[in-house]
Design a protein around this motif. Structure first.
Motif, mmCIF file in Angstrom:
data_model
loop_
_atom_site.group_PDB
_atom_site.id
_atom_site.type_symbol
_atom_site.label_atom_id
_atom_site.label_comp_id
_atom_site.label_asym_id
_atom_site.label_seq_id
_atom_site.Cartn_x
_atom_site.Cartn_y
_atom_site.Cartn_z
ATOM 1 N N ASN A 141 9.780 2.490 -5.324
ATOM 2 C CA ASN A 141 9.823 1.663 -4.116
ATOM 3 C C ASN A 141 8.688 0.642 -4.094
ATOM 4 O O ASN A 141 8.867 -0.492 -3.656
ATOM 5 C CB ASN A 141 9.750 2.552 -2.869
ATOM 6 C CG ASN A 141 11.015 3.362 -2.664
ATOM 7 O OD1 ASN A 141 12.071 3.020 -3.197
ATOM 8 N ND2 ASN A 141 10.921 4.441 -1.903
ATOM 9 N N MET A 142 7.536 1.049 -4.587
ATOM 10 C CA MET A 142 6.404 0.123 -4.650
ATOM 11 C C MET A 142 6.679 -0.996 -5.645
ATOM 12 O O MET A 142 6.385 -2.172 -5.381
ATOM 13 C CB MET A 142 5.131 0.885 -5.016
ATOM 14 C CG MET A 142 3.845 0.112 -4.772
ATOM 15 S SD MET A 142 2.388 1.193 -4.934
ATOM 16 C CE MET A 142 1.120 0.119 -4.238
ATOM 17 N N VAL A 195 4.526 1.453 1.798
ATOM 18 C CA VAL A 195 5.672 2.001 1.070
ATOM 19 C C VAL A 195 5.847 3.476 1.413
ATOM 20 O O VAL A 195 4.878 4.226 1.509
ATOM 21 C CB VAL A 195 5.463 1.838 -0.453
ATOM 22 C CG1 VAL A 195 6.656 2.393 -1.209
ATOM 23 C CG2 VAL A 195 5.235 0.386 -0.800
ATOM 24 N N GLY A 196 7.086 3.865 1.576
ATOM 25 C CA GLY A 196 7.407 5.265 1.810
ATOM 26 C C GLY A 196 8.314 5.806 0.726
ATOM 27 O O GLY A 196 8.679 5.101 -0.217
ATOM 28 N N GLY A 216 0.805 -1.219 0.000
ATOM 29 C CA GLY A 216 0.000 0.000 0.000
ATOM 30 C C GLY A 216 0.837 1.267 0.000
ATOM 31 O O GLY A 216 1.922 1.313 0.580
ATOM 32 N N ALA A 217 0.320 2.289 -0.650
ATOM 33 C CA ALA A 217 0.948 3.613 -0.644
ATOM 34 C C ALA A 217 -0.147 4.668 -0.578
ATOM 35 O O ALA A 217 -1.187 4.528 -1.231
ATOM 36 C CB ALA A 217 1.811 3.823 -1.888
ATOM 37 N N SER A 218 0.101 5.707 0.210
ATOM 38 C CA SER A 218 -0.872 6.792 0.367
ATOM 39 C C SER A 218 -0.341 8.070 -0.257
ATOM 40 O O SER A 218 0.854 8.372 -0.162
ATOM 41 C CB SER A 218 -1.161 7.036 1.853
ATOM 42 O OG SER A 218 -1.710 5.892 2.459
#
Length: 222
Positions: free
Chosen positions: A208-209, A176-177, A146-148
């Protein structure tokens, strides 16, 4: 007779090799990855959408299938405390179809503009209802990535990102950051394109994702 036996054995061997090859190809197809983005903006083609598409361009280059779900012009009602069961019993909006896409995705991007220092009302309703269904059906989103992402005029973006990241963390997802908070600044549609740091950050977030998704794919294929 010996030649006929040899031919039969050779034919069986070839069919076996073809079957194994087909199975290998099928496994490759089954591990094709997909990322679904949920756009909580009330505005189509706004700054939130631009940030999503920036990430998608990287993912498409990496061979990852993408799909964007727009919540604009689609009402998501608040949770009615139905109890969750296998899915929400309220079928009068698009919630069930959105959750179904999230269930079948390898990666999920939650993206929202900032309203009143938090996520949009549609995104909040989605998170609350999805949380109930996931709580009553453990493992539904486990080990997904997940990524926001948040688009803001000025303040409140970090609150919005925290709200979406907490949803991921509470349901055993990998979060993920990037090199900075995943936010972009802009008031009018297209303004976020002037935020060079945000665009660079979206590129890095996407990279990164992709990296984590490939690691998970490799692990599943072994």
């Amino acid at each position: 007779r010996g030649k006929r036996c040899y031919k039969r054995c050779f034919a069986v061997h070839c069919r076996g090799r073809r079957a194994r090859k087909d199975d290998k190809e099928n496994r490759k197809v089954s591990f094709a990855m997909k990322v679904v983005a949920v756009n909580g903006s009330a505005r189509r083609d706004g700054n939130t959408d631009i940030l999503i598409k920036r990430m998608f361009s990287k993912m498409l280059d990496a061979g990852i299938e993408t799909e964007s779900v727009e919540l604009c012009e689609n009402t998501i009602y608040p949770c009615f405390a139905c109890g969750g069961r296998e899915n929400c019993v309220n079928t009068k909006d698009i919630f069930c179809s959105v959750l179904e896409k999230m269930k079948h995705a390898d990666g999920i991007i939650l993206a929202s503009p900032v309203y009143s220092a938090n996520v949009s009302a549609s995104m909040q309703a989605l998170l609350e209802r999805a949380a109930v269904v996931c709580d009553l059906n453990p493992g539904m989103l486990t080990h997904k990535v997940g990524a926001s992402v948040a688009a803001a005029r000025r303040g409140g973006a970090l609150n919005a990102i925290d709200a979406m990241n907490h949803f991921f963390l509470n349901h055993e997802m990998y979060v993920v950051g990037s090199t900075y908070w995943n936010m972009g600044y802009g008031q009018m549609p297209g303004d976020v394109l002037k935020d060079e740091e945000a665009l660079s950050n979206m590129d890095n977030l996407a990279d990164n994702m992709i990296w984590i998704l490939n690691k998970i794919k490799k692990e599943n294929e072994e």
